[in-house]
Design an enzyme around this catalytic site. Structure first.
Site, PDB file in Angstrom:
ATOM      1  NE  ARG A  60     -28.631 -16.357  13.131  1.00  0.00           N
ATOM      2  CZ  ARG A  60     -29.325 -15.840  11.845  1.00  0.00           C
ATOM      3  NH1 ARG A  60     -29.978 -15.956  11.236  1.00  0.00           N
ATOM      4  NH2 ARG A  60     -28.369 -14.908  11.390  1.00  0.00           N
ATOM      5  CE  LYS A 201     -29.163 -14.844  17.376  1.00  0.00           C
ATOM      6  NZ  LYS A 201     -28.916 -13.573  18.554  1.00  0.00           N
ATOM      7  CG  HIS A 220     -29.313  -8.973  17.420  1.00  0.00           C
ATOM      8  ND1 HIS A 220     -28.486  -8.908  16.505  1.00  0.00           N
ATOM      9  CD2 HIS A 220     -28.703 -10.034  18.444  1.00  0.00           C
ATOM     10  CE1 HIS A 220     -27.669 -10.070  16.115  1.00  0.00           C
ATOM     11  NE2 HIS A 220     -27.896 -10.759  17.628  1.00  0.00           N
ATOM     12  CB  SER A 238     -22.073 -12.417  13.577  1.00  0.00           C
ATOM     13  OG  SER A 238     -21.192 -13.270  13.541  1.00  0.00           O
ATOM     14  CE  LYS A 242     -24.539  -8.535  19.112  1.00  0.00           C
ATOM     15  NZ  LYS A 242     -24.729  -9.652  19.750  1.00  0.00           N
ATOM     16  CB  THR A 243     -19.694 -11.383  22.220  1.00  0.00           C
ATOM     17  OG1 THR A 243     -21.036 -11.635  21.987  1.00  0.00           O
ATOM     18  CG2 THR A 243     -19.321 -12.060  23.708  1.00  0.00           C
ATOM     19  CG  ASP A 257     -27.096 -12.345  20.930  1.00  0.00           C
ATOM     20  OD1 ASP A 257     -26.521 -11.641  20.109  1.00  0.00           O
ATOM     21  OD2 ASP A 257     -27.762 -13.317  20.477  1.00  0.00           O
ATOM     22  NE  ARG A 323     -21.930 -17.960  16.640  1.00  0.00           N
ATOM     23  CZ  ARG A 323     -22.129 -16.742  16.711  1.00  0.00           C
ATOM     24  NH1 ARG A 323     -22.361 -16.014  17.939  1.00  0.00           N
ATOM     25  NH2 ARG A 323     -22.476 -16.169  15.683  1.00  0.00           N
TER      26      ARG A 323
END
Length: 527
Positions: A60, A201, A220, A238, A242-243, A257, A323
């Site tokens: 990003r 996003k 988030h 990141s 989390k995932t 997410d 990703r």
């Protein structure tokens, strides 16, 4: 029943998008694969995923994101480094140039839904010049029903033109890249970059503006549900897990997410996942690993041998930020309807490279507000040879780049909902233990999963806790399937004085960062 393609063209013309080429409307996955391959946007991997590359922009571009300063919304926006103002005049001029650029060009249009709770669902129209971007948003957002599609009226429109480069001295941007949101025109313009995550996003940012106005906590975070129907939330920046940690074979995934927390419970904003896959292994993360080898998955900036089409998930040849985008329907264990009840447990994840945060700690509501506003993790300065000192990263609400309102708006919503529904809050460190990066070792994912499982299952409710001397946190003295000495980070350091110095240093960083919020919160909200 779907919208007639000519009706779509008429709708686009009403927005000023005239003289377009072919309008590829709501193409299937197979059709978008064909278009992507035909126009050399990507190549197939040996197992049927679509591999694409967004070089030179592989992440990003936060500095190139703007919000249009408009009378209808400017009083609600927390202006500053995150939400940089862009004039209406410049926005309209740039929009005119983008619309002119699209004349005569073929476009891909997907009509999709953001938000699985019909009370708060946002119909979004994506207009894009790349087929793989159309597949990306098809993976990432929710497919409308036939009735919803027949009566589709976009609540927001996203136009993505990677091959259109802004001219800063003409357009008022900072570079050739731009991500600009207009809440009044309900329009997002993205250009100069093909990094697919900007599409996702930008809509998250829109929802972070809209949802709090409806008393919905916009988050988030990832979310899942246990066999007994207990919902858990996982906040984290990141690289914190989390995932990975929310994709648990024993718990049904709501989403990985972005979520809202309304008076009715938790709901996913999305219909897919966008997982970081660097160094992914079949042993540690079997579900996500298998999905990197699945038809319909997009692998973005992942290294691939163009002769054999074999993927190398350990390679950082393009970026560390590799990703995978995939539809959540291919995940073996998913929660029906993308929804869950009010969370019984909330987990704040940090990857502490200083090696001093406890692997798990229990938070009071006031401590929860402090750590939510802090949004801490630490990263390693691996880009410069020989530099191993960790650097602290603070991202308020665990997602500062996407927060439109003042952070206090989100923190107060979280506090109120935790209090109302009696949610338990935990801080979990997935970073280093036994020393900082370069000395200690990364926390065992098996131990982290065991600690999380114990917290979520209530196995830590009746164990003894001790107070941490530096961070004022309650640390359990025992946990099933985790050695006792692992639970207190100071015990894992050979040099206790070095631990004390490092912990004192990190406490000072927390306190310095929190000064920006101190005037807006109660004095009890401290470390």
């Amino acid at each position: 029943m779907t919208l007639d393609p000519e009706a779509v063209r008429t709708s686009l013309e009403s927005r000023g998008l005239t003289n377009l080429g072919d309008i590829n409307y709501n193409l299937t996955t197979a059709e978008l694969y064909e278009h992507s391959l035909l126009f050399d946007e990507g190549i197939l991997t040996e197992h049927g995923a679509l591999s694409v590359n967004s070089v030179p922009y592989t992440g990003r571009r936060a500095n190139d994101k703007f919000v249009v300063e408009e009378n209808s919304s400017k009083g609600d926006v927390w202006w500053g480094k995150v939400n940089k103002a862009f004039s209406e005049e410049k926005f309209n001029a740039l929009k005119k140039r983008v619309f002119a650029y699209l004349q005569g060009r073929d476009v891909y249009v997907q009509d999709l839904i953001a938000g699985s709770d019909e009370k708060y669902a946002l119909p979004v129209r994506f207009i894009q010049e790349y087929a793989y971007h159309s597949l990306f948003v098809k993976n990432m957002f929710i497919q409308p029903t036939a009735d919803e599609l027949a009566n589709f009226a976009p609540g927001f429109t996203v136009i993505t033109v990677p091959d259109f480069k802004a001219i800063p001295e003409v357009d008022g941007t900072l570079s050739e890249v731009f991500i600009i949101l207009s809440f009044e025109q309900k329009l997002v313009l993205i250009g100069g970059t093909s990094y697919a995550g900007e599409n996702k996003k930008s809509i998250f940012t829109v929802l972070n503006y809209l949802m709090p106005k409806q008393n919905v906590m916009s988050m988030h975070c990832s979310a899942n549900i246990g066999k007994d129907g207990d919902t858990a939330l996982f906040f984290g920046l990141s690289g914190t897990g989390k995932t990975t940690l929310s994709t648990d074979p024993e718990r049904a995934l709501i989403g990985d997410d972005e979520h809202g927390w309304s008076d009715d419970g938790v709901f996913n904003y999305e219909g897919g996942c966008y997982a970081k896959v660097i160094n992914l292994s079949a042993d540690a993360e079997p579900i996500i690993y298998s999905l990197t080898q699945t038809y319909g998955t997009i692998l973005e900036n992942v290294d691939i041998d163009e002769d054999t089409r074999v993927v190398n998930l350990d390679s950082q040849v393009y970026t560390e930020n590799t990703r995978a985008s995939y539809d959540r329907s291919v995940i073996p264990n998913i929660a029906p309807g993308n929804r869950g009840g009010h969370p019984k447990n909330i987990v704040f994840l940090t990857a502490d490279a200083f090696g001093v945060m406890p692997p798990i700690a229990r938070l009071t509501p006031e401590q929860a507000m402090f750590h939510f506003l802090s949004g801490y993790t630490a990263k390693v300065a691996g880009t410069e040879a020989g530099v191993k000192e960790p650097s602290a990263t603070f991202s308020t609400c665990f997602g500062a780049p996407f927060m439109v309102h003042h952070p206090g708006v989100y923190a107060n919503l979280l506090r109120d909902k935790i209090t109302q529904h009696g949610s338990h809050v935990w801080l979990v460190n997935t970073g280093w233990t036994g020393g900082p990066y370069g000395v200690g070792s990364r926390m065992s994912i098996k131990h982290t999963r065991a600690m999380l499982r114990a917290a979520l299952n209530g196995e830590l409710d009746n164990v003894q806790f001790v107070k941490d001397a530096f961070f004022n946190l309650d640390i359990p003295t025992s946990c099933p399937h985790v050695p006792d000495e692992v639970l207190n980070p100071r015990n894992t350091w050979a040099d206790k004085e070095a631990y004390d110095r490092q912990a004192t240093h990190l406490v000072a960083l927390f306190e310095e960062n929190f000064k920006q919020f101190a005037d807006g919160v109660d004095a009890s909200v401290r470390m």
